[in-house]
Structure formats: structure tokens, C-alpha cells
Write a protein that holds these residues in place. Structure first.
Motif, PDB file in Angstrom:
ATOM      1  N   ILE A  75       0.838  -1.205   0.000  1.00  0.00           N
ATOM      2  CA  ILE A  75       0.000   0.000   0.000  1.00  0.00           C
ATOM      3  C   ILE A  75       0.870   1.252   0.000  1.00  0.00           C
ATOM      4  CG2 ILE A  75      -1.670   1.327   1.356  1.00  0.00           C
ATOM      5  CD1 ILE A  75      -2.827  -1.447   2.228  1.00  0.00           C
ATOM      6  N   ILE A  76       1.920   1.242   0.803  1.00  0.00           N
ATOM      7  CA  ILE A  76       2.839   2.385   0.864  1.00  0.00           C
ATOM      8  C   ILE A  76       3.514   2.582  -0.491  1.00  0.00           C
ATOM      9  CG2 ILE A  76       4.983   3.248   1.887  1.00  0.00           C
ATOM     10  CD1 ILE A  76       4.059   1.700   4.476  1.00  0.00           C
ATOM     11  N   LEU A  77       3.945   1.480  -1.106  1.00  0.00           N
ATOM     12  CA  LEU A  77       4.590   1.550  -2.411  1.00  0.00           C
ATOM     13  C   LEU A  77       3.652   2.164  -3.444  1.00  0.00           C
ATOM     14  CD1 LEU A  77       6.910   0.867  -4.332  1.00  0.00           C
ATOM     15  CD2 LEU A  77       5.977  -1.434  -4.517  1.00  0.00           C
ATOM     16  N   LYS A  78       2.426   1.677  -3.493  1.00  0.00           N
ATOM     17  CA  LYS A  78       1.449   2.194  -4.455  1.00  0.00           C
ATOM     18  C   LYS A  78       1.156   3.676  -4.207  1.00  0.00           C
ATOM     19  CE  LYS A  78      -3.129   1.233  -6.338  1.00  0.00           C
ATOM     20  NZ  LYS A  78      -3.492   2.530  -6.690  1.00  0.00           N
ATOM     21  N   THR A  79       0.966   4.041  -2.961  1.00  0.00           N
ATOM     22  CA  THR A  79       0.681   5.436  -2.612  1.00  0.00           C
ATOM     23  C   THR A  79       1.834   6.337  -3.009  1.00  0.00           C
ATOM     24  OG1 THR A  79      -0.680   4.691  -0.765  1.00  0.00           O
ATOM     25  CG2 THR A  79       0.075   6.984  -0.718  1.00  0.00           C
ATOM     26  N   THR A  80       3.048   5.902  -2.738  1.00  0.00           N
ATOM     27  CA  THR A  80       4.228   6.695  -3.068  1.00  0.00           C
ATOM     28  C   THR A  80       4.368   6.859  -4.578  1.00  0.00           C
ATOM     29  OG1 THR A  80       5.320   5.869  -1.085  1.00  0.00           O
ATOM     30  CG2 THR A  80       6.717   6.868  -2.748  1.00  0.00           C
ATOM     31  N   ILE A  81       4.162   5.793  -5.320  1.00  0.00           N
ATOM     32  CA  ILE A  81       4.270   5.869  -6.780  1.00  0.00           C
ATOM     33  C   ILE A  81       3.202   6.783  -7.360  1.00  0.00           C
ATOM     34  CG2 ILE A  81       3.966   4.507  -8.895  1.00  0.00           C
ATOM     35  CD1 ILE A  81       5.560   2.294  -7.521  1.00  0.00           C
ATOM     36  N   ASN A  82       2.010   6.747  -6.795  1.00  0.00           N
ATOM     37  CA  ASN A  82       0.930   7.593  -7.313  1.00  0.00           C
ATOM     38  C   ASN A  82       1.138   9.080  -7.017  1.00  0.00           C
ATOM     39  OD1 ASN A  82      -0.491   5.610  -8.642  1.00  0.00           O
ATOM     40  ND2 ASN A  82      -1.752   5.123  -6.876  1.00  0.00           N
ATOM     41  N   LYS A  83       2.083   9.418  -6.139  1.00  0.00           N
ATOM     42  CA  LYS A  83       2.397  10.820  -5.874  1.00  0.00           C
ATOM     43  C   LYS A  83       3.332  11.404  -6.947  1.00  0.00           C
ATOM     44  CE  LYS A  83       1.866  10.888  -0.868  1.00  0.00           C
ATOM     45  NZ  LYS A  83       2.525  11.189   0.412  1.00  0.00           N
ATOM     46  N   LEU A  84       3.907  10.541  -7.757  1.00  0.00           N
ATOM     47  CA  LEU A  84       4.829  10.991  -8.791  1.00  0.00           C
ATOM     48  C   LEU A  84       4.064  11.559  -9.977  1.00  0.00           C
ATOM     49  CD1 LEU A  84       7.181   7.861  -8.789  1.00  0.00           C
ATOM     50  CD2 LEU A  84       7.571  10.042  -7.613  1.00  0.00           C
ATOM     51  N   ASP A  85       4.716  12.445 -10.734  1.00  0.00           N
ATOM     52  CA  ASP A  85       4.049  12.934 -11.944  1.00  0.00           C
ATOM     53  C   ASP A  85       4.160  11.861 -13.030  1.00  0.00           C
ATOM     54  OD1 ASP A  85       6.364  13.252 -13.629  1.00  0.00           O
ATOM     55  OD2 ASP A  85       6.741  15.232 -12.797  1.00  0.00           O
ATOM     56  N   ASP A  86       3.479  12.078 -14.141  1.00  0.00           N
ATOM     57  CA  ASP A  86       3.364  11.054 -15.175  1.00  0.00           C
ATOM     58  C   ASP A  86       4.713  10.597 -15.718  1.00  0.00           C
ATOM     59  OD1 ASP A  86       0.640  11.109 -14.882  1.00  0.00           O
ATOM     60  OD2 ASP A  86       0.292  12.396 -16.617  1.00  0.00           O
ATOM     61  N   ASN A  87       5.604  11.528 -16.044  1.00  0.00           N
ATOM     62  CA  ASN A  87       6.924  11.148 -16.573  1.00  0.00           C
ATOM     63  C   ASN A  87       7.750  10.391 -15.552  1.00  0.00           C
ATOM     64  OD1 ASN A  87       6.878  12.003 -19.243  1.00  0.00           O
ATOM     65  ND2 ASN A  87       7.499  14.077 -18.728  1.00  0.00           N
ATOM     66  N   GLU A  88       7.719  10.841 -14.314  1.00  0.00           N
ATOM     67  CA  GLU A  88       8.483  10.168 -13.267  1.00  0.00           C
ATOM     68  C   GLU A  88       7.977   8.737 -13.082  1.00  0.00           C
ATOM     69  OE1 GLU A  88       9.372  14.076 -10.442  1.00  0.00           O
ATOM     70  OE2 GLU A  88       7.537  12.904 -10.147  1.00  0.00           O
TER      71      GLU A  88
END
Length: 190
Positions: free
Chosen positions: A129-142
Motif C-alpha cells: 500500500i505504501i509503495l502504491k501510494t508513493t508511486i501515485n504521488k509521482l508525476d506522469d513522466n516520473e
């Protein structure tokens, strides 16, 4: 602190080159060539679709649609020695259609419910869950660069070629993304 990039990279280490011959064989009706192409590229196509849609169900649909379209349109493929660019163009078109259709229907799912298969190689549910949440905070290119590198297993030069960026841009964005994820994790107490 959890090393989520190392955890992500456990999901896929393979990166294979694809040549025009596979596409030509598919155009001749070879299911074996289609299977080989799928085995070599499905993780990359899935990661690419996921980076655009941010939704595992949509990414799976796009993956399936992409390979169906490859089979249907292989005869129309024009060789520029960049079959992955052609494949990613197909996947991107399906992803954009999926997003557009979702906005029209007003039902674009947020996908906050973490499906079992997403990051299933991470055994601890809270870490997933933490991994998914952290990744979803990134912008599209990142997110795209990170997922293509860590999940699909592509090298930086391959990502640069696929996204039509310089290798230096990909390297700097990747390093900036890693620092950004570390910052998010530190803010959450990890």
C-alpha cells in the motif's frame, strides 16, 4: 528505511530486444512469433500502460488490446528498426482512449482498492500500500520512467529511445524520482 526501488526491481529483471522479424512473422500468421513477442514485451507494455492509467485493471485491458491489435495490424507495420516504439504507440493510443472513455462516462475508477496482483511480489500488504501510494504521488513522466525501469526491467538507454528523450534526461528524471520517493517515505516515517 524500505528500499522500494530494489523491491520493485524484484518484480522484473528481464529486458529483451525485439526485432522486426518477429513482427513480420506475426504478419504471416505465426502464433509462435506472437507468443515470443508477448513473452519479451508484456511486462514493458503493462508497466507503460499502468504508468499512464494508474489503474491495474485498465492496464491489463490495454495489454490485451495491444497484442490483439499487433496481431491484426502486423501486416501494416513499416520497419524503422523500432518495433517497441510501434508497440508503445499502440498501447499509448489504447490508454488515452481508456482515459477519454472513462471521463465521458464519469466513471474513471480511482483504483484505491489495492488488487492482490498489484506488486504481489511485495509480501507485506502494508508495504504494498505504501509503495502504491508513493508511486501515485509521482508525476506522469516520473512514474513512467520508474515503472519502465523497475517493473519492466528496461535500461535507461531503452527508456530514452522509447520515450524519445535524451539519456541524460532519463537519468536525471530517474535519480530525481528516487530522491522524491525517499522524501515521501521519510515524511511517512519510513
Amino acid at each position: 528505511m524500505l528500499n522500494f526501488v530494489a523491491v520493485l526491481e524484484e518484480g522484473s529483471k528481464a529486458s529483451s530486444t525485439v526485432d522486426d522479424k518477429l513482427i513480420k512473422d506475426i504478419a504471416k500468421g505465426s502464433m509462435e512469433a506472437l507468443h515470443t513477442l508477448y513473452e519479451k514485451t508484456h511486462k514493458s507494455v503493462y508497466a507503460f500502460a499502468l504508468s499512464i492509467t494508474k489503474n491495474t485493471h485498465d492496464a491489463e485491458d490495454i495489454l490485451q488490446d495491444t497484442f490483439l491489435k499487433i496481431y491484426q495490424k502486423a501486416a501494416d507495420y513499416t520497419s524503422y528498426d523500432k518495433p517497441m516504439a510501434w508497440i508503445f504507440t499502440i498501447a499509448r493510443n489504447f490508454a488515452l482512449m481508456k482515459i477519454r472513455d472513462g471521463k465521458k462516462e464519469g466513471s474513471l475508477e480511482d483504483d484505491n482498492d489495492l488488487p492482490e496482483q498489484e506488486f504481489s511480489f511485495v509480501e507485506n500488504l502494508s508495504e504494498r500500500i505504501i509503495l502504491k501510494t508513493t508511486i501515485n504521488k509521482l508525476d506522469d513522466n516520473e512514474r513512467m520512467i520508474l515503472l519502465l525501469h523497475a517493473v519492466a526491467g528496461l535500461k535507461n538507454r531503452e527508456i530514452a529511445e522509447l520515450l524519445d528523450m535524451s539519456i541524460n534526461t532519463v537519468l536525471s528524471k530517474y535519480n530525481r524520482t528516487i530522491r522524491k520517493m525517499q522524501k515521501y517515505l521519510e515524511e511517512e516515517g519510513f
